[in-house]
Design a protein around this motif. Structure first.
Motif: not given
Length: 264
Positions: A67-70, A72-85
């Motif tokens: 579930g975590t891997q899903k 990470v992959e979807e967020v990076i693919a769509k948004f390119g980055r995460v600034d705030i987690l």
């Protein structure tokens, strides 16, 4: 030179991920960051009936590694980055009765959700933060990390204590690399789930909801401010912590409990 802050739209251009963001405290945090101008992604196992269309929803069970891997992959693919987690996901479903009624499965399930889920998500998203030398991670823990309730939530308390310790250690490693890591430990929050619990207690004890609420506050040793927190109380503080106004804060645990914990 004194830094100037834009208080009205201070998270504009930032991408935030809020786990458990479809209800309760997670929902309030997601909406607070959205109102500050951030692009906000939320996760939960299933989509609720009503959701803010401005929030990007991903269905995933973060208590499992896949579930975590899903996410990470979807967020990076769509948004390119995460600034705030914001690692908000957490909770306890163990039964009452003390240590003797808790099975290995009770312990393992609780630890997977409350400790290993944020550990895995941090591990998946930290590399891109470190590469850019910028990012904020917030772990939502609990005062039970210091004030465990043994009857039914001991695994939850132990997992949150582990999360607090892990968060401090992580901050020591990644703060020199530009990443701020903070812990927020709320006391009792009056979410919709808590309201339903008060209704059940009131029904079973032939009392009012106010009396049921007071009985829970008494079990905690009292809440000096006189009420549980509202989700928005937590969300407002988190909104400050992830903003540029808090750019010198890292490695600290902040307790928001209305004075519940009786010691310093």
């Amino acid at each position: 030179m004194k830094e100037q802050f834009n208080f009205n739209n201070e998270l504009s251009g930032k991408t935030a991920l809020v786990t458990g963001g479809t209800k309760g405290t997670g929902k309030a945090i997601a909406e607070r960051l959205l109102n500050a101008g951030a692009t906000v992604i939320i996760t939960a196992r299933s989509q609720p009936e009503f959701i803010n269309e401005k929030l990007y929803f991903i269905s995933s069970d973060l208590s499992k590694a896949e579930g975590t891997q899903k996410i990470v992959e979807e967020v990076i693919a769509k948004f390119g980055r995460v600034d705030i987690l914001i690692n908000t996901l957490g909770g306890s479903e163990t039964k009452g009765g003390g240590f003797s009624v808790l099975s290995d499965e009770d312990w393992e399930t609780t630890i997977q959700t409350n400790l290993l889920a944020p550990v895995r998500l941090d591990r998946g998203l930290l590399p891109q933060m470190i590469q850019r030398k910028n990012g904020v991670i917030i772990h939502i823990a609990s005062i039970q990390g210091k004030l465990p309730l043994y009857d039914s939530t001991l695994p939850y308390a132990a997992a949150k204590a582990g999360l607090i310790n892990y968060s401090k250690g992580l901050s020591k490693e990644v703060s020199p690399k530009g990443i701020r890591v903070l812990t927020v430990s709320p006391g009792w929050i009056m979410t919709t789930s808590a309201i339903r619990m008060m209704e059940r207690i009131a029904e079973s004890s032939d009392s009012t909801i106010d009396e049921a609420t007071q009985s829970v506050m008494d079990a905690l040793g009292g809440i000096p401010i006189g009420r549980p927190a509202q989700p928005e109380d937590i969300a407002e503080f988190v909104g400050f912590l992830v903003s540029p106004r808090a750019n010198y804060l890292t490695g600290t645990e902040y307790v928001i409990d209305g004075g519940t914990i009786p010691t310093i």
